[in-house]
Design an enzyme around this catalytic site. Sequence first.
Site, PDB file in Angstrom:
ATOM      1  N   CYS A   2       0.829  -1.218   0.000  1.00  0.00           N
ATOM      2  CA  CYS A   2       0.000   0.000   0.000  1.00  0.00           C
ATOM      3  C   CYS A   2       0.857   1.259   0.000  1.00  0.00           C
ATOM      4  CB  CYS A   2      -0.940   0.088   1.183  1.00  0.00           C
ATOM      5  SG  CYS A   2      -2.059  -1.266   1.368  1.00  0.00           S
ATOM      6  N   ARG A  27       5.357  -0.493  -4.928  1.00  0.00           N
ATOM      7  CA  ARG A  27       4.913  -1.206  -3.726  1.00  0.00           C
ATOM      8  C   ARG A  27       3.782  -2.190  -4.022  1.00  0.00           C
ATOM      9  NH1 ARG A  27       6.533   1.573   0.936  1.00  0.00           N
ATOM     10  NH2 ARG A  27       4.714   0.942   2.126  1.00  0.00           N
ATOM     11  N   TRP A  74      -3.152  -2.432  -1.551  1.00  0.00           N
ATOM     12  CA  TRP A  74      -2.819  -3.841  -1.832  1.00  0.00           C
ATOM     13  C   TRP A  74      -3.713  -4.605  -0.874  1.00  0.00           C
ATOM     14  CZ3 TRP A  74       0.560  -7.236  -4.387  1.00  0.00           C
ATOM     15  CH2 TRP A  74       0.824  -8.450  -3.745  1.00  0.00           C
ATOM     16  N   ASN A  98      -2.314   2.058   5.856  1.00  0.00           N
ATOM     17  CA  ASN A  98      -1.460   0.919   5.474  1.00  0.00           C
ATOM     18  C   ASN A  98      -1.305   0.042   6.702  1.00  0.00           C
ATOM     19  OD1 ASN A  98      -1.018   2.256   3.134  1.00  0.00           O
ATOM     20  ND2 ASN A  98       1.147   2.684   3.515  1.00  0.00           N
ATOM     21  N   GLY A  99      -1.236  -1.270   6.496  1.00  0.00           N
ATOM     22  CA  GLY A  99      -0.979  -2.156   7.636  1.00  0.00           C
ATOM     23  C   GLY A  99      -2.181  -3.027   7.932  1.00  0.00           C
ATOM     24  N   GLU A 483      15.955 -24.920  -2.400  1.00  0.00           N
ATOM     25  CA  GLU A 483      15.669 -23.491  -2.597  1.00  0.00           C
ATOM     26  C   GLU A 483      16.964 -22.708  -2.825  1.00  0.00           C
ATOM     27  OE1 GLU A 483      13.216 -21.889  -3.351  1.00  0.00           O
ATOM     28  OE2 GLU A 483      13.546 -19.824  -2.758  1.00  0.00           O
ATOM     29  N   LYS A 487      17.627 -20.578  -6.170  1.00  0.00           N
ATOM     30  CA  LYS A 487      17.949 -19.134  -6.150  1.00  0.00           C
ATOM     31  C   LYS A 487      19.202 -18.866  -6.952  1.00  0.00           C
ATOM     32  CE  LYS A 487      15.022 -17.757  -5.229  1.00  0.00           C
ATOM     33  NZ  LYS A 487      13.805 -18.316  -4.830  1.00  0.00           N
ATOM     34  N   GLU A 490      18.686 -19.417 -10.836  1.00  0.00           N
ATOM     35  CA  GLU A 490      17.814 -18.507 -11.583  1.00  0.00           C
ATOM     36  C   GLU A 490      18.380 -17.094 -11.704  1.00  0.00           C
ATOM     37  OE1 GLU A 490      13.837 -18.331 -10.002  1.00  0.00           O
ATOM     38  OE2 GLU A 490      14.540 -18.171  -7.953  1.00  0.00           O
ATOM     39  N   HIS A 506      24.546 -41.776  -3.184  1.00  0.00           N
ATOM     40  CA  HIS A 506      23.877 -42.483  -4.277  1.00  0.00           C
ATOM     41  C   HIS A 506      24.113 -41.803  -5.621  1.00  0.00           C
ATOM     42  CE1 HIS A 506      21.953 -45.029  -1.335  1.00  0.00           C
ATOM     43  NE2 HIS A 506      21.714 -43.927  -0.626  1.00  0.00           N
ATOM     44  N   LYS A 626       7.497 -13.326 -13.261  1.00  0.00           N
ATOM     45  CA  LYS A 626       7.102 -13.390 -11.844  1.00  0.00           C
ATOM     46  C   LYS A 626       5.843 -14.240 -11.673  1.00  0.00           C
ATOM     47  CE  LYS A 626       7.464 -12.195  -7.533  1.00  0.00           C
ATOM     48  NZ  LYS A 626       8.558 -12.833  -6.799  1.00  0.00           N
TER      49      LYS A 626
END
Length: 631
Positions: A2, A27, A74, A98-99, A483, A487, A490, A506, A626
């Site tokens: 927001c 934002r 948002w 906001n929040g 992960e 990261k 990519e 193995h 995205k």
Amino acid sequence: MCGIVAYVGGKDCASILVDGLRRLEYRGYDSAGLAVHTGRGVDIVRAVGKLNNLDIALQKTPLKGTTGIGHTRWATHGRPSEANAHPHVAGDIAVVHNGIIENHVALRRALEGKGVRFSSDTDTEIVAHLVDEAVRGGESTLAGAVRAALKQVTGAYAIAVVSSKKPTEIVVAKAESPLVLGFGDGEMLAASDIPALLSHTRDVIFLQDGDMALLSREGVNITKLDGSQVTREKKRIDWSPTQAEKGGYKHFMLKEIHEQPRAIEDTLRGRLDVQAGDVVDEELGITEALAKKINRVYFVACGTSAHSAMAGRYWIEQLARIPSTVEIGSEVRYREPVFTENDLVVAVSQSGETADTLAAVKAAKAQGATILAVANVIDSAIPRASAGALYTHAGPEIGVASTKCFTTQLAALLMLAIGLGRRRGTLSASEARRLVDALSKVPHQMREVLAKADEVRHIAKRHIRARDMLFLGRGTGFPVALEGALKLKEISYIHAEGYAAGEMKHGPIALIDSEMPVVVICPRDVHYEKTLSNLQEVKAREGQLIAIATEGDRDVARMLVPDEAPRSSSWRTSVTQLEPDVSLIEIPSAEPEVLPLLTVIPLQLLAYYMADLKGTDVDQPRNLAKTVTVE
Ligand code: F6R
């Protein structure tokens, strides 16, 4: 998450507010609106979607005036719609916020009990009604009315309030959400972030938590919520507008990595009951009946979200004792999988729009399974197709590589496992208390890990020529290894593989030689001893070791550099580069279940710095999008 802009001065303010909101677009938002004092009262214009839609609405209904507030929303409570867009109005009062208001359910019920009618689903409208109530109760100043309202509110907020009765005043306040004041010439501004102010002024004050400020053309009066005066230092900003958008960070990804403590606080806010040793039902949507009916949890997700789902599976099995499985969306949709009415399908997705995950959800729903979405974007397609949604509240993630959305998903899934465990009777209150307590400590512990960013950069520099890298972990360290590898590949385009450390023998062990950097995630948990053996195996083959271990773990140190560790009493904090080919990154000691939220941070930083040192486009890596809404 927001954006707020506020202006009081001598100029027509609608275009100033919209321009400021445009500079906060990064934002993320799904609707926008303005409230301007026109001389006769406060008028509102709002629109769903991009700011161009607000422009069109303002052409139809121009707002003329020199005092106003603006907002990009948002969605967090209530879907994106014009009714839910800010500003929200009650009587003479208009509010942008906001929040998250933590006690919104109780406050809303109390206000409804007094006959208040709500016109939106938002938590923000509650604030407008509380301020209006104080005014009706006889409070003559706008600051006094806002103060009375905020005394009843818990949670995170930055707010700006105008009143039809006060044509040249704006009251703003802050608790945990950012708010900056800007000092113009005969004008005052306020905004969620500096970029919105830069075309008017570079002289700013960053409000602190618990501050309130009354803005007028003449300047500002800052107090604490209790009314006591405070002085805040004025600062001069010399950032460029782009630097300002990224909060001074070089890339959005780095900013988002550093935002994780705050993002986790937002995920946990209002959902942990430390005293009872439980998570709060209402938001999680886990009724006792549902918890008892489930005989399988079936996670569907893609990419990073599939990695958090893997950790979720460990927790659900351990804490709620429900057989669980994880499948990537693209496989489920063409596999003719079998679902039953007693399956809980947990669809994990940052965007809530990933086509493969959505298709899997639809297939499961058609066979009668109950669907729960764990998503970041409110009211996106996957939550809409689900019976319930557990939102992560991470705020918009701009960097294509997911970071804060991964850790907030982990936090949400651990809460889900605790909730299911309590309701099924497989998790005692004291065990749940231990976990809830551990979760509440995570933001602080993350800050400690983030403080080591420079050390990680140093390590990244040493490995910049690597062509391949291995990441090894056990238990929930395995999805963290996956992960870490994702990261790295990519954003740096370095080939990387994540493996369950037990699988090393193995196959992947054949790859290890003195050219191969190997990241071993070996914090103190139930797998510790076994992972130490893997560490030794890598060392014996002269692999370049990067160990992620618990602070003060002398066993790891001795193993890494047998002669070094006992010699120095201060080695614990001083050593990260133990030998040319051995590095150690320490994380704080924590309960085993929350370790993945900490161990992944050095891996995100490592990937970031390796990519940045190579000069790749960190925020928009080649070939990646995205939100993947196609197969
Ligand atoms: C990796 C990344 C992707 C996403 C994947 C799923 O950094 O961001 O792997 O995790 O495309 O996206 P969501 O979570 O939006 O369903």
